[in-house]
Design a protein around this motif. Structure first.
Motif, PDB file in Angstrom:
ATOM      1  N   ARG A 424     -19.046  26.076  -1.787  1.00  0.00           N
ATOM      2  CA  ARG A 424     -19.797  25.966  -0.529  1.00  0.00           C
ATOM      3  C   ARG A 424     -19.523  24.613   0.123  1.00  0.00           C
ATOM      4  N   MET A 425     -19.576  23.562  -0.689  1.00  0.00           N
ATOM      5  CA  MET A 425     -19.350  22.219  -0.161  1.00  0.00           C
ATOM      6  C   MET A 425     -17.927  22.070   0.370  1.00  0.00           C
ATOM      7  N   SER A 426     -16.973  22.746  -0.275  1.00  0.00           N
ATOM      8  CA  SER A 426     -15.581  22.680   0.172  1.00  0.00           C
ATOM      9  C   SER A 426     -15.431  23.245   1.572  1.00  0.00           C
ATOM     10  N   MET A 427     -16.213  24.297   1.879  1.00  0.00           N
ATOM     11  CA  MET A 427     -16.177  24.869   3.221  1.00  0.00           C
ATOM     12  C   MET A 427     -16.647  23.858   4.256  1.00  0.00           C
ATOM     13  N   PHE A 428     -17.736  23.148   3.974  1.00  0.00           N
ATOM     14  CA  PHE A 428     -18.247  22.150   4.907  1.00  0.00           C
ATOM     15  C   PHE A 428     -17.237  21.005   5.059  1.00  0.00           C
ATOM     16  N   SER A 429     -16.645  20.613   3.933  1.00  0.00           N
ATOM     17  CA  SER A 429     -15.645  19.547   3.959  1.00  0.00           C
ATOM     18  C   SER A 429     -14.471  19.931   4.852  1.00  0.00           C
ATOM     19  N   TRP A 430     -14.017  21.175   4.731  1.00  0.00           N
ATOM     20  CA  TRP A 430     -12.905  21.677   5.550  1.00  0.00           C
ATOM     21  C   TRP A 430     -13.276  21.617   7.025  1.00  0.00           C
ATOM     22  N   TRP A 431     -14.521  22.010   7.365  1.00  0.00           N
ATOM     23  CA  TRP A 431     -14.968  21.979   8.756  1.00  0.00           C
ATOM     24  C   TRP A 431     -14.934  20.545   9.293  1.00  0.00           C
ATOM     25  N   PHE A 432     -15.438  19.609   8.511  1.00  0.00           N
ATOM     26  CA  PHE A 432     -15.461  18.219   8.955  1.00  0.00           C
ATOM     27  C   PHE A 432     -14.043  17.655   9.063  1.00  0.00           C
ATOM     28  N   GLU A 433     -13.173  18.026   8.143  1.00  0.00           N
ATOM     29  CA  GLU A 433     -11.796  17.535   8.196  1.00  0.00           C
ATOM     30  C   GLU A 433     -11.134  17.938   9.506  1.00  0.00           C
ATOM     31  N   LYS A 434     -11.296  19.199   9.892  1.00  0.00           N
ATOM     32  CA  LYS A 434     -10.698  19.684  11.140  1.00  0.00           C
ATOM     33  C   LYS A 434     -11.382  19.057  12.350  1.00  0.00           C
ATOM     34  N   SER A 435     -12.707  19.045  12.337  1.00  0.00           N
ATOM     35  CA  SER A 435     -13.459  18.616  13.521  1.00  0.00           C
ATOM     36  C   SER A 435     -13.335  17.115  13.773  1.00  0.00           C
ATOM     37  N   THR A 436     -13.375  16.315  12.707  1.00  0.00           N
ATOM     38  CA  THR A 436     -13.261  14.868  12.903  1.00  0.00           C
ATOM     39  C   THR A 436     -11.851  14.479  13.347  1.00  0.00           C
ATOM     40  N   ALA A 437     -10.859  15.246  12.912  1.00  0.00           N
ATOM     41  CA  ALA A 437      -9.488  14.973  13.353  1.00  0.00           C
ATOM     42  C   ALA A 437      -9.352  15.239  14.851  1.00  0.00           C
ATOM     43  N   THR A 438      -9.967  16.320  15.323  1.00  0.00           N
ATOM     44  CA  THR A 438      -9.942  16.630  16.756  1.00  0.00           C
ATOM     45  C   THR A 438     -10.684  15.565  17.545  1.00  0.00           C
ATOM     46  N   ALA A 439     -11.845  15.143  17.050  1.00  0.00           N
ATOM     47  CA  ALA A 439     -12.629  14.114  17.739  1.00  0.00           C
ATOM     48  C   ALA A 439     -11.877  12.789  17.789  1.00  0.00           C
ATOM     49  N   ALA A 440     -11.139  12.488  16.715  1.00  0.00           N
ATOM     50  CA  ALA A 440     -10.391  11.220  16.658  1.00  0.00           C
ATOM     51  C   ALA A 440      -9.343  11.139  17.763  1.00  0.00           C
ATOM     52  N   MET A 441      -8.788  12.284  18.133  1.00  0.00           N
ATOM     53  CA  MET A 441      -7.796  12.296  19.211  1.00  0.00           C
ATOM     54  C   MET A 441      -8.425  11.917  20.550  1.00  0.00           C
ATOM     55  N   ASP A 442      -9.750  12.072  20.653  1.00  0.00           N
ATOM     56  CA  ASP A 442     -10.480  11.665  21.853  1.00  0.00           C
ATOM     57  C   ASP A 442     -11.102  10.279  21.699  1.00  0.00           C
ATOM     58  N   THR A 450     -21.839   6.187   2.856  1.00  0.00           N
ATOM     59  CA  THR A 450     -22.105   6.435   1.435  1.00  0.00           C
ATOM     60  C   THR A 450     -20.801   6.855   0.750  1.00  0.00           C
ATOM     61  N   PRO A 451     -20.024   5.906   0.263  1.00  0.00           N
ATOM     62  CA  PRO A 451     -18.720   6.216  -0.335  1.00  0.00           C
ATOM     63  C   PRO A 451     -18.806   7.016  -1.623  1.00  0.00           C
ATOM     64  N   GLU A 452     -20.020   7.193  -2.183  1.00  0.00           N
ATOM     65  CA  GLU A 452     -20.169   8.025  -3.380  1.00  0.00           C
ATOM     66  C   GLU A 452     -20.169   9.511  -3.040  1.00  0.00           C
ATOM     67  N   SER A 453     -20.017   9.834  -1.744  1.00  0.00           N
ATOM     68  CA  SER A 453     -19.966  11.217  -1.287  1.00  0.00           C
ATOM     69  C   SER A 453     -18.556  11.792  -1.470  1.00  0.00           C
ATOM     70  N   LEU A 454     -18.457  13.130  -1.398  1.00  0.00           N
ATOM     71  CA  LEU A 454     -17.169  13.803  -1.501  1.00  0.00           C
ATOM     72  C   LEU A 454     -16.220  13.284  -0.425  1.00  0.00           C
ATOM     73  N   ALA A 455     -15.025  12.891  -0.817  1.00  0.00           N
ATOM     74  CA  ALA A 455     -14.056  12.356   0.130  1.00  0.00           C
ATOM     75  C   ALA A 455     -13.601  13.439   1.101  1.00  0.00           C
ATOM     76  N   ILE A 456     -13.547  13.086   2.377  1.00  0.00           N
ATOM     77  CA  ILE A 456     -13.072  13.988   3.427  1.00  0.00           C
ATOM     78  C   ILE A 456     -11.873  13.334   4.084  1.00  0.00           C
ATOM     79  N   LYS A 457     -10.772  14.038   4.106  1.00  0.00           N
ATOM     80  CA  LYS A 457      -9.531  13.508   4.655  1.00  0.00           C
ATOM     81  C   LYS A 457      -9.729  13.087   6.115  1.00  0.00           C
ATOM     82  N   GLY A 458      -9.293  11.880   6.434  1.00  0.00           N
ATOM     83  CA  GLY A 458      -9.372  11.391   7.805  1.00  0.00           C
ATOM     84  C   GLY A 458     -10.652  10.650   8.133  1.00  0.00           C
ATOM     85  N   MET A 459     -11.641  10.681   7.242  1.00  0.00           N
ATOM     86  CA  MET A 459     -12.903   9.983   7.475  1.00  0.00           C
ATOM     87  C   MET A 459     -12.885   8.659   6.717  1.00  0.00           C
ATOM     88  N   GLY A 460     -13.169   7.564   7.414  1.00  0.00           N
ATOM     89  CA  GLY A 460     -13.121   6.254   6.788  1.00  0.00           C
ATOM     90  C   GLY A 460     -14.454   5.857   6.166  1.00  0.00           C
TER      91      GLY A 460
END
Length: 604
Positions: A424-442, A450-460
């Motif tokens: 379930r968490m992987s699904m949310f992570s995938w959504w954030f990975e796609k959405s934050t990448a799109t937002a970053a282009m803008d 909280t760096p103890e959270s699950l790492a999401i690609k593209g999120m610093g």
């Protein structure tokens, strides 16, 4: 170049002119020899062309054509919506597929354009170019290729071989993974619809009047460009951030999800915004016995009715995800769409993005179980598990169920340390990975606090102390809310009255109910008098056209059976014979009649 190449490239340009224009430079480089073929062409034992790449044969060295024929003798489509080829060598398998399945959609995925061009130079692709439903996902990024792979439906069958994907294993793996996640999301959506559609209908009908009484969340859109936003979620890691929350509120807009509100209030902070969009009663309990007089509550018209009694400064609505709310919004005025990625945190993040925030910080969105905890201590989830605990089913039992309930697995947090998560968490992570990448282009960048959270690609990872060292922005925040109020006043329109729209909706439902009754009667007549079947089919066609033109059909679809449910309901009906369509039509009209009556009853 040879005659096969000339024939293929001419057919390709005729069938896919836009794609041909995009890769025209590659085509020219390949034709001129400026770019060498990535494949070494050799002759198989039977005289057909085959290929070798990095010393690995891509097809049979004896009879590559027969190899492809045998592939489709062993592998049927098994009712899948479409076929997806991940790589294809010289193209024997796609060509054979097109001969055997001339109308079944297929998608050809290849990240490197020159691999496709090399195939065009060796084998006749005529059957592919004449196929009715073919898409070339060539030279596309992973997200685009995955999107094209699911464009004909979520249920796709993959065809690939390790030899033909070895030149870019990571690319093909990523495409297949994204398609699988998309399919998983569709499955979750179907399960949710089947379980909660009747609740959504009931809540929506009780709350419809708020659509004419409450402002829309869109009044805040675009006004937060000078303010950082902090999204507060209810993961265990939030506990470390809570003591700093009062100072964060002076420097940023605090957007709190419903599950974290109790923790924020106990830390002495009333968030600027509270987000609750899930219609379930259990979610309404997150606000039970709480009050946040200075906060703005963001919810939607299908929320549990008690949510609208929450003591706060103002309640605003986002656009409904459900058909009945959408019907009324089109006539009373749009409220403002917010993204829904399956978690309230995704909605809160999208609100910050729509407000125009250049920096979005997230705290407590762990998407996992750091320290084997499921939520921050004292949250409603934890409190509820203690309240309902017994000697044989303790609060710890609930916690174990949460930890192990959805295919648990080990992943990494932002620090590179191990964290327990699940599908379930992987699904949310995938959504954030796609959405934050799109937002970053803008120019909108997302960070975690909280760096103890699950790492999401593209999120610093942000430094909390650096954020707290920035100047206070109380004046900018006051201006933000003031501008939203002015914007709301300026955008007020002369929309029709709520009673007028409600009466119109009821009338549309009654017309749909009448059509369903007529269809049902005609089906019964045709089944009793088979000689009249021809006339019945003609009249049913007329009724179906009227149903498709009904303004209420989308709303009724909310509680109409899903495809899966309809297949189950029709499993005992005759599948063959001239009257089989009448049995199926009768089932559909019966379900449509039930749906319209459920609406009319809920509306009173």
């Amino acid at each position: 170049m040879n005659s096969i190449w000339n024939k293929n490239i001419e057919s390709f340009r005729l069938r896919f002119p836009q794609l041909a224009n995009i890769i025209e430079e590659n085509i020219s480089d390949f034709e001129s020899g400026k770019k060498e073929s990535p494949l070494v062409l050799v002759q198989a034992k039977n005289g057909e062309p085959t290929a070798i790449e990095n010393s690995v044969p891509l097809h049979s060295k004896y009879n590559p054509g027969r190899e492809a024929v045998q592939l489709f003798q062993k592998d049927s489509m098994d009712g899948s919506d479409a076929a997806v080829f991940l790589g294809f060598g010289l193209g024997y398998a796609p060509v054979e597929f097109c001969k055997k399945f001339p109308s079944t959609p297929l998608v050809l995925v290849e990240g490197d354009t020159f691999h496709l061009l090399a195939a065009f130079s060796a084998l006749d692709w005529g059957p592919v170019f004449s196929h009715r439903n073919v898409i070339f996902a060539v030279g596309a990024d992973v997200s685009t290729a995955a999107g094209l792979a699911t464009s004909f439906g979520a249920d796709v069958k993959f065809f690939s071989s390790s030899a033909q994907t070895a030149h870019d294993q990571a690319y093909f793996y990523s495409v297949k993974s994204q398609v699988a996640k998309s399919k998983q999301k569709d499955e979750i959506n179907t399960n949710t619809l089947e379980k909660f559609s009747h609740l959504w209908l009931k809540n929506s009908c009780r709350n419809l009047h708020y659509l004419s009484e409450k402002d829309g969340v869109k009044k805040y859109f675009g006004l937060g460009k000078n303010l950082p936003f902090v999204i507060v979620a209810a993961g265990p890691s939030l506990e470390r951030i809570l003591p700093k929350l009062p100072e964060l509120k002076k420097r940023a807009v605090i957007v709190c999800v419903d599950t974290a509100l109790k923790a924020c209030l106990e830390a002495g902070v009333e968030p600027d915004f509270v987000v609750l969009v899930d219609p379930q009663y259990v979610c309404a309990l997150h606000l039970e016995f709480l009050a946040s007089p200075s906060s703005v509550l963001i919810t939607e018209s299908a929320a549990w009715p008690s949510v609208f009694r929450f003591p706060c400064a103002e309640t605003v609505l986002c656009s409904s995800l459900f058909p009945v709310g959408q019907y009324f919004e089109k006539r009373l005025g749009e409220k403002g769409e917010l993204g829904a990625g399956g978690s309230v945190t995704t909605t809160a993040w999208d609100f910050a993005r729509k407000c125009g925030a250049r920096r979005i910080y997230i705290a407590g969105m762990d998407l996992g179980f750091p320290g084997r905890q499921t939520h921050i201590r004292g949250s409603q989830f934890e409190e509820r598990s203690h309240r309902k605990s017994t000697r044989t089913s303790t609060g710890e039992t609930d916690g174990i169920a949460a930890l192990l309930g959805a295919n648990p697995k080990i992943a990494e947090d932002f620090r590179g340390k191990k964290i327990l998560t699940d599908s379930r968490m992987s699904m949310f992570s995938w959504w954030f990975e796609k959405s934050t990448a799109t937002a970053a282009m803008d120019g909108q960048i997302t960070y975690t606090l909280t760096p103890e959270s699950l790492a999401i690609k593209g999120m610093g990872v942000a430094n909390l102390d650096e954020l707290l060292s920035e100047d206070e922005r109380l004046g900018l925040k006051e201006e933000f809310f003031s501008c939203a109020k002015e914007k709301s006043e300026m955008e007020k329109t002369d929309a029709p009255g709520f009673s007028e729209v409600l009466d119109s909706f009821k009338k549309n439902l009654e017309e749909l109910e009448s059509l369903a009754k007529r269809g049902l009667g005609l089906c019964d007549d045709g089944l009793k008098n088979p000689l009249n079947a021809g006339k019945v089919f003609t009249r049913l066609g007329e009724i179906d056209s009227q149903i498709l033109g009904s303004k209420a059909k989308d709303a009724a679809a909310l509680v109409f059976p899903t495809k899966r449910q309809l297949e189950k309901l029709s499993s005992s009906l005759p599948k063959e014979g001239p009257l089989a369509p009448l049995y199926m039509s009768r089932l559909i009209y019966t379900q449509l009649l039930s749906a319209t009556r459920e609406y009319l009853e809920a509306l009173g």
